[in-house]
Design an enzyme around this catalytic site. Sequence first.
Site, mmCIF file in Angstrom:
data_model
loop_
_atom_site.group_PDB
_atom_site.id
_atom_site.type_symbol
_atom_site.label_atom_id
_atom_site.label_comp_id
_atom_site.label_asym_id
_atom_site.label_seq_id
_atom_site.Cartn_x
_atom_site.Cartn_y
_atom_site.Cartn_z
ATOM 1 N N HIS A 1 0.805 -1.224 0.000
ATOM 2 C CA HIS A 1 0.000 0.000 0.000
ATOM 3 C C HIS A 1 0.843 1.281 0.000
ATOM 4 C CE1 HIS A 1 -4.006 -1.627 0.260
ATOM 5 N NE2 HIS A 1 -3.699 -2.387 1.291
ATOM 6 N N ASP B 1 -9.431 -5.443 5.817
ATOM 7 C CA ASP B 1 -9.909 -6.131 4.613
ATOM 8 C C ASP B 1 -10.779 -7.330 4.964
ATOM 9 O OD1 ASP B 1 -8.994 -4.560 2.482
ATOM 10 O OD2 ASP B 1 -6.952 -5.235 2.841
ATOM 11 N N GLU C 1 -7.349 -12.196 5.079
ATOM 12 C CA GLU C 1 -8.114 -10.953 4.991
ATOM 13 C C GLU C 1 -9.183 -11.020 3.900
ATOM 14 O OE1 GLU C 1 -5.528 -7.621 4.237
ATOM 15 O OE2 GLU C 1 -4.534 -8.572 2.539
HETATM 16 C C1 3PY Z 1 -5.891 -4.942 6.827
HETATM 17 O O1 3PY Z 1 -6.362 -4.651 7.940
HETATM 18 O O2 3PY Z 1 -6.557 -5.193 5.830
HETATM 19 C C2 3PY Z 1 -4.454 -4.972 6.673
HETATM 20 O O3 3PY Z 1 -3.972 -5.414 5.666
HETATM 21 C C3 3PY Z 1 -3.621 -4.458 7.785
HETATM 22 O O4 3PY Z 1 -2.631 -5.307 8.089
HETATM 23 MG MG MG Z 2 -5.275 -5.556 4.032
#
Ligand code: 3PY
Ligand code: MG
Length: 255
Positions: A45, A179, A153
């Site tokens: 990111h 996510d 995620e």
């Molecule tokens: C999320 O929370 O989606 C992340 O990737 C943070 O680590």
């Molecule tokens: Mg993430």
Amino acid sequence: MSNKVKEMIKKGERPLGTFFSLGSTSTMECLGYTGVDYAIIDMEHSSIDKDKCTDLIRAAELGGVTPFTRIADVSHSEIQKAIDAGSRGLIVPCIRTVDEVKAAVSYAKFTPIGNRGFGPVRCDGWGAMSGKLGLAGFMSYCNDNVLVLPQCETRECLENIEEIARLDGVDGIFIGPFDLSISLGVPRKFDDPIFKDALERILKACRDAGKFSFVFVVNVNAAKERFAQGFDSVACGVDSMILIDTYKKIVAEIK
Ligand code: 3PY
Ligand code: MG
């Protein structure tokens, strides 16, 4: 090139990490004076490129902070370059399938676990370490000390989490709560039973497989809660957010 984070967890200690996205080597050096155990250089990111990532790893090592890298995607070049540069942990984002994790392991671990390629590069002391340990000794040392941590995620990853956690070469699971909550239809609702159940399922999958559990949090209270829940490690905050929050508090108190 040992891995302090792994050693800490094995001793029953609970390493604390943080995300690093702004790309300043001096800021990484500052982190070495804080007591933070590891920094995750975020190449998913942020605009940090591979050359900068190498310099950030050097700066982290200078202050005794264990460098991890969150790669952008599962590819040979992303993984090979991050570990060649000296990353001791690979956070692999947006995993959906078991095959994606198998591919990540095959790029990250040497035989007999995977098919990682060898070069006399930075993580090898430019050839010095494999010279000392012998190539087979160096390969086994890397397999032990470079952690592969797929991120859970997505809903699809959650559905496959038991199988993923059990895979040889997967050292642990790193939860991306933002996510994951989005994927489960409860964005940032970390108190929603759907999200809580998911967290418990991942934690159990890690425990049953004898693998490490890592989770991201945005504040101290959440960090304490996750440690109390039984997570092995918490990564708290992102440098950019910490900078903004800290200056906002200063401004609010002074102005
Ligand atoms: C999320 O929370 O989606 C992340 O990737 C943070 O680590
Ligand atoms: Mg993430």
